[in-house]
Design an enzyme around this catalytic site. Structure first.
Site, short mmCIF file in Angstrom:
data_model
loop_
_atom_site.label_atom_id
_atom_site.label_comp_id
_atom_site.label_asym_id
_atom_site.label_seq_id
_atom_site.Cartn_x
_atom_site.Cartn_y
_atom_site.Cartn_z
N ASP A 52 0.85 -1.19 0.00
CA ASP A 52 0.00 0.00 0.00
C ASP A 52 0.89 1.24 0.00
O ASP A 52 2.11 1.13 0.08
CB ASP A 52 -0.93 0.01 1.23
CG ASP A 52 -0.16 -0.24 2.52
OD1 ASP A 52 1.03 0.13 2.60
OD2 ASP A 52 -0.76 -0.78 3.46
N ASP A 54 1.41 4.97 1.90
CA ASP A 54 1.03 5.83 3.02
C ASP A 54 1.44 7.26 2.69
O ASP A 54 2.50 7.48 2.08
CB ASP A 54 1.74 5.38 4.30
CG ASP A 54 1.47 3.91 4.61
OD1 ASP A 54 0.30 3.55 4.74
OD2 ASP A 54 2.44 3.13 4.69
N ASP A 128 10.82 4.54 12.22
CA ASP A 128 11.61 3.46 12.82
C ASP A 128 12.95 3.24 12.12
O ASP A 128 14.01 3.47 12.69
CB ASP A 128 10.78 2.17 12.92
CG ASP A 128 10.02 1.81 11.66
OD1 ASP A 128 10.20 2.50 10.63
OD2 ASP A 128 9.26 0.82 11.68
P1 ATP Z 1 4.40 -2.40 4.98
O1 ATP Z 1 5.03 -2.83 3.72
O2 ATP Z 1 4.20 -3.49 5.93
O3 ATP Z 1 3.18 -1.51 4.82
P2 ATP Z 1 5.51 0.01 6.07
O4 ATP Z 1 6.95 0.41 6.29
O5 ATP Z 1 4.74 0.84 5.10
O6 ATP Z 1 5.54 -1.50 5.68
P3 ATP Z 1 3.47 0.67 7.96
O7 ATP Z 1 3.09 -0.07 9.18
O8 ATP Z 1 2.51 0.77 6.83
O9 ATP Z 1 4.82 0.00 7.47
O10 ATP Z 1 3.92 2.13 8.42
C1 ATP Z 1 4.18 3.19 7.52
C2 ATP Z 1 5.39 3.96 7.98
O11 ATP Z 1 5.15 4.52 9.26
C3 ATP Z 1 6.65 3.12 8.18
O12 ATP Z 1 7.35 2.97 6.99
C4 ATP Z 1 7.42 3.96 9.18
O13 ATP Z 1 8.04 5.04 8.57
C5 ATP Z 1 6.30 4.48 10.07
N1 ATP Z 1 6.07 3.58 11.19
C6 ATP Z 1 5.16 2.59 11.28
N2 ATP Z 1 5.20 1.98 12.46
C7 ATP Z 1 6.17 2.58 13.16
C8 ATP Z 1 6.68 2.45 14.48
N3 ATP Z 1 6.22 1.51 15.30
N4 ATP Z 1 7.67 3.28 14.86
C9 ATP Z 1 8.14 4.25 14.04
N5 ATP Z 1 7.69 4.42 12.81
C10 ATP Z 1 6.72 3.63 12.35
MG MG Z 2 2.59 0.64 4.66
#
Ligand code: ATP
Ligand code: MG
Length: 488
Positions: A52, A54, A128
């Site tokens: 997805d 964000d 993160d």
């Molecule tokens: P995925 O492919 O699983 O969606 P993602 O990196 O996009 O991976 P998400 O959970 O959608 O993960 O979160 C979007 C963004 O928000 C992350 O890339 C990160 O920058 C931030 N983020 C999410 N969770 C955390 C956390 N627990 N601590 C710090 N930053 C976070």
């Molecule tokens: Mg994501």
């Protein structure tokens, strides 16, 4: 901070769905900054298909709501953000965050609320991993890199921003995210992280809400690299924090189910994430069944109680939603039905809503070497491909074998109806509705039950004390009985 040309990073607007572009454009038009951030940018740069996209903006959630009106819903308390519906898709729009104020941190350093708005420079440091902190503005064709994230992507390096100990203490879920990204992206975990991944650190997961841990466990199960991450969960001491009574041992059934889940995801098939919970909890369920059987409880009741107990224990770590719990108990109950189906119910069973999941589960058990399935996995496998005539012959043959084995074990005679009536047979519900969780719902249920009982007695149809159902040994479930393994 480095401003990179998007095209140099292998990014172009053609790779983006219109939903995310619409959201960014609407925010920009309203005078706000808006970027794609996180997994979407990271995965595109790695040549992967993002799950997805964000968005992040300097607009507060209520300002985002003003821009999108009814298409927007503000969600989350610990981490407030806006959900914007764009066509059929949902885009998460977060607001730039500054470091949280002291007052919202627990004694162990965990951030309880992270809703302090800030600038983009402050926002990147709150993320993160470096690889998750790239900001992509597709209309301007630029990527903002505040922390040499592009280098980490190039060298497949998973690096936490800031002091790793502090970042894990702030949010212990980042430990799970470390393993998830390392497994999914095939990245090396930074030695600084490896150094602090101690049992004391993983203990911090105890303070995370079981609802949030369930969500994270689902992400682990559905990322397509479950088979790779399972041994990592054991190695890094996370397994014990996530699963209450499941031995940290990947037996052949779990391994086969994990591979199967990954394969399904690779070829784009749907998966029910609760299925893997059914697999993981199968052994504790069987052990709990044995416990009740050894106490003289009748088999059906032993299974029902065991199912409730095992799920209740697991809820101390990850709260599986009610519908998923029902699914899991139905899959388990299907194992008994599929193993010894009444011949007249075979055809109806094969059309049951839970048949597919139950059958997949049975076949996985069988293929993993579980001889207690008595070859019924293969039997059902073949049955589904048969013509009507072949099915009737197969049922008749099954019927004969069943009668023979019953005679052999000198049990009561077989009470079978002709197989031709099979399709008309009704199947009783697989599991009863579990206890409602909220006090209000429990009260309402109790009220309904009392009323039904009163009505039954008033009609003179109450069950007498000598009715066989009342002679069945019932077990009083209390929490002390539910504790049946190490709590560690
Ligand atoms: P995925 O492919 O699983 O969606 P993602 O990196 O996009 O991976 P998400 O959970 O959608 O993960 O979160 C979007 C963004 O928000 C992350 O890339 C990160 O920058 C931030 N983020 C999410 N969770 C955390 C956390 N627990 N601590 C710090 N930053 C976070
Ligand atoms: Mg994501």
């Amino acid at each position: 901070m480095q401003t990179l040309r998007a095209s140099k990073c292998g990014l172009s607007t053609a790779q983006l769905p219109s939903s995310i572009l619409d959201v960014l454009d609407a925010l920009t038009k309203a005078g706000y900054e808006a970027y794609i951030v996180g997994g979407g940018v990271r995965d595109l740069m790695l040549g992967l298909n993002p799950k997805d996209f964000d968005a992040v903006t300097n607009a507060t959630p209520s300002q985002v709501k003003e821009v999108f009106g009814r298409r927007c819903r503000i969600i989350g308390r610990r981490f407030e953000l806006a959900h914007v519906y764009a066509g059929r898709e949902l885009i998460e729009v977060a607001t730039f965050r500054a470091p949280p104020k002291k007052a919202v941190t627990s004694a162990a350093g965990m951030i309880l609320r992270d809703n302090n708005w800030g600038t983009i420079e402050q926002d990147f440091a709150r993320r993160d991993f470096s690889i998750n902190a790239l900001y992509y503005q597709p209309r301007k064709g630029i990527v903002l890199d505040f922390c040499n994230a592009v280098d980490d992507i190039k060298h497949r390096n998973l690096r936490l921003l800031g002091d790793p100990t502090l970042r894990f203490e702030e949010d212990p879920v980042r430990m799970l995210r470390t393993l998830r990204f390392a497994a999914k992206l095939n990245f090396n975990i930074d030695p600084k992280i490896l150094k602090i991944f101690t049992p004391e650190m993983t203990q911090l997961l105890r303070d995370v809400s079981p609802h949030r841990l369930y969500d994270e466990s689902q992400k682990l199960f559905t990322m397509g690299h479950l088979n790779k991450v399972l041994p990592m969960l054991i190695e890094f001491g996370i397994w014990r924090q996530l699963f209450a009574d499941i031995k940290p041992d990947i037996n052949s059934f779990i391994e086969r189910a994990a591979k199967n889940t990954d394969q399904r995801i690779t070829i784009g098939k749907t998966i029910n994430p609760a299925f893997f919970y059914a697999v993981l909890l199968w052994q504790p369920f069987l052990e709990r069944c044995d416990f009740y059987l050894s106490k003289g409880v009748v088999a059906a009741e032993a299974r029902a109680q065991a199912g409730l107990d095992v799920l209740k224990r697991q809820a101390t770590r990850t709260i599986i939603p009610r519908f998923a719990e029902t699914f899991i108990r139905e899959v388990w109950e299907m194992q008994t039905r599929l193993l010894q189906p009444k011949p007249q119910q075979i055809e109806a069973l094969s059309g049951h809503a839970r048949f597919r999941a139950g059958f997949d589960f049975l076949l996985l058990r069988e293929k993993a070497g579980d001889s207690s399935t008595l070859g019924m996995g293969q039997w059902w496998d073949a049955y589904q491909l048969m013509s009507t005539d072949e099915k009737e012959r197969a049922i008749a043959q099954y019927n004969r074998l069943r009668a023979k084995s019953r005679r052999k074990t000198a049990q009561e005679p077989v009470d079978v109806a002709p197989a031709t009536h099979a399709a008309d047979m009704q199947i009783e519900p697989l599991v009863n509705e579990p206890e409602p969780r909220s006090r209000r719902a429990r009260k309402a249920k109790q009220y309904e039950e009392n009323r039904a009982q009163l009505t039954a007695t008033a009609n003179g149809s109450g069950i007498g004390a000598d009715h066989p159902i009342l002679k069945r040994k019932r077990v009083q479930r209390d929490l002390s009985q539910v504790i049946f393994g190490p709590t560690q």
